[in-house]
Design a protein around this motif. Structure first.
Motif, short mmCIF file in Angstrom:
data_model
loop_
_atom_site.label_atom_id
_atom_site.label_comp_id
_atom_site.label_asym_id
_atom_site.label_seq_id
_atom_site.Cartn_x
_atom_site.Cartn_y
_atom_site.Cartn_z
N GLN A 46 44.78 37.66 37.22
CA GLN A 46 45.16 36.61 38.16
C GLN A 46 43.94 35.80 38.58
O GLN A 46 44.04 34.57 38.74
CB GLN A 46 45.86 37.22 39.38
CG GLN A 46 46.60 36.22 40.25
CD GLN A 46 47.71 35.49 39.52
OE1 GLN A 46 47.50 34.77 38.54
NE2 GLN A 46 48.93 35.66 40.01
N ARG A 47 42.80 36.45 38.73
CA ARG A 47 41.56 35.71 39.04
C ARG A 47 41.19 34.79 37.89
O ARG A 47 40.73 33.67 38.10
CB ARG A 47 40.43 36.68 39.36
CG ARG A 47 40.52 37.27 40.77
CD ARG A 47 39.34 38.16 41.07
NE ARG A 47 39.53 39.50 40.55
CZ ARG A 47 38.55 40.27 40.10
NH1 ARG A 47 37.32 39.82 40.06
NH2 ARG A 47 38.81 41.49 39.66
N ASN A 102 44.58 43.99 45.48
CA ASN A 102 44.35 42.87 44.56
C ASN A 102 44.95 41.58 45.12
O ASN A 102 44.39 40.50 44.92
CB ASN A 102 44.94 43.18 43.19
CG ASN A 102 44.04 44.04 42.34
OD1 ASN A 102 42.85 43.77 42.21
ND2 ASN A 102 44.58 45.10 41.76
N GLY A 103 46.06 41.70 45.83
CA GLY A 103 46.64 40.53 46.48
C GLY A 103 45.71 39.93 47.51
O GLY A 103 45.58 38.70 47.61
N GLY A 148 44.82 42.22 38.64
CA GLY A 148 44.01 41.45 39.57
C GLY A 148 42.98 40.59 38.84
O GLY A 148 42.76 39.43 39.21
N GLU A 149 42.36 41.15 37.81
CA GLU A 149 41.40 40.39 37.01
C GLU A 149 42.08 39.24 36.29
O GLU A 149 41.55 38.12 36.23
CB GLU A 149 40.71 41.32 36.01
CG GLU A 149 39.75 42.31 36.66
CD GLU A 149 39.33 43.43 35.74
OE1 GLU A 149 38.30 44.08 36.03
OE2 GLU A 149 40.03 43.68 34.72
N LEU A 208 51.10 41.72 42.30
CA LEU A 208 49.87 42.48 42.54
C LEU A 208 50.06 43.49 43.66
O LEU A 208 50.89 43.30 44.56
CB LEU A 208 48.72 41.54 42.91
CG LEU A 208 48.36 40.45 41.89
CD1 LEU A 208 47.26 39.56 42.44
CD2 LEU A 208 47.93 41.07 40.56
N THR A 231 50.58 36.30 44.44
CA THR A 231 50.31 37.73 44.70
C THR A 231 51.55 38.59 44.45
O THR A 231 51.53 39.79 44.69
CB THR A 231 49.83 37.95 46.15
OG1 THR A 231 50.89 37.58 47.05
CG2 THR A 231 48.60 37.11 46.46
N VAL A 252 42.97 37.92 45.80
CA VAL A 252 43.46 36.61 45.36
C VAL A 252 43.63 35.66 46.55
O VAL A 252 43.24 34.49 46.48
CB VAL A 252 44.77 36.76 44.58
CG1 VAL A 252 45.46 35.41 44.38
CG2 VAL A 252 44.51 37.42 43.24
#
Length: 251
Positions: free
Chosen positions: A152-153, A180-181, A149-150, A176, A173, A184
């Motif tokens: 992807q951010r 976490n999806g 998640g981090e 994820l 997503t 995002v």
């Protein structure tokens, strides 16, 4: 709103072993500035191929891709590379961060492609990292040291660092977990509300709800467009409109 991107009778064929496969068979639609457009369709319908064609990451066989007032389909590789750098941001299913660079350096490297001022890039990066809730401590780490998640951010920050006209997101997503999806998707929604144009490929109806326009691709052609209006989590009529639209197309 003004039209920022237009696909006109876009066709694309791939060579597969000794035969050819027509992936895009004549796609037509347009994206307005400030749209959060979602491209949906079954597996193999040509969604990702279309996204890459729209962004100039893949050539087309015929038709036109009009970005603003420029037809980009015949650009040379060098001219296209410069064009993408200035006008496009990319968020992929796999974050595609470079393993041998810190998170901050990954973003700064992308930013330095469009300016010689490292100070300007770092200042902009700091604001974007704050917006996506990535601390200075995490920025110093390498991709292998942070969560999906981090990462992807961080990928979203990299996509935004050069103030792109359009952010292209390919199943952002897809790799994820649910929580976490959601983070995002919330970020992309907030970015869109600030005026950013986004074009996102997804097979997930939960993600598609975030768009104001859903473009359905079937058998390499435009299978319909659903105008949803702005996202409202509590708007059940809006959700039902999209569900009905997709059911009518065999989704």
């Amino acid at each position: 709103m003004s039209t920022i991107l237009k696909a006109i009778n876009v066709k694309k064929t791939y060579a597969v072993d000794s035969r050819t496969q027509e992936v895009l068979k004549g796609v037509d639609f347009q994206i307005e500035k400030g749209d959060f457009a979602v491209i949906m369709g079954s597996s193999g319908a040509g969604k990702s191929t279309l996204l890459y064609a729209l962004s100039g990451m893949d050539n087309i066989d015929s038709g036109k891709i009009v970005f603003g007032d420029q037809s980009i389909e015949n650009y040379s590789a060098d001219k296209m590379s410069v064009f993408r750098r200035k006008h496009c941001g990319f968020v992929f299913q796999q974050n595609n961060l470079l393993d041998n660079m810190s998170i901050l350096d990954n973003v700064a490297a992308a930013g330095m492609l469009c300016t010689s001022s490292k100070k300007e890039v770092l200042s902009k990066a700091e604001k974007l990292f704050e917006k996506v809730n990535i601390s200075k401590e995490i920025q110093k780490k390498f991709p292998s040291q942070i969560s999906g998640g981090e990462a992807q951010r961080a990928g979203i920050v990299r996509a935004l660092i050069n103030d792109p006209d359009v952010v292209f997101a390919d199943e952002p997503t897809g790799s994820l977990d649910y929580s976490n999806g959601q983070v995002v998707l919330d970020l992309l929604t907030d970015i869109h509300k600030s005026g950013q144009t986004i074009i996102m490929v997804t097979h997930d109806i939960r993600s598609a709800f975030r768009g104001n326009k859903v473009i359905f691709v079937r058998d390499g052609m435009t299978g319909g467009i659903c105008e949803l209006g702005e996202y409202d989590e509590k708007d059940e009529e809006r959700k039902e409109k999209l569900r009905s639209f997709l059911e009518e197309r065999g989704w």
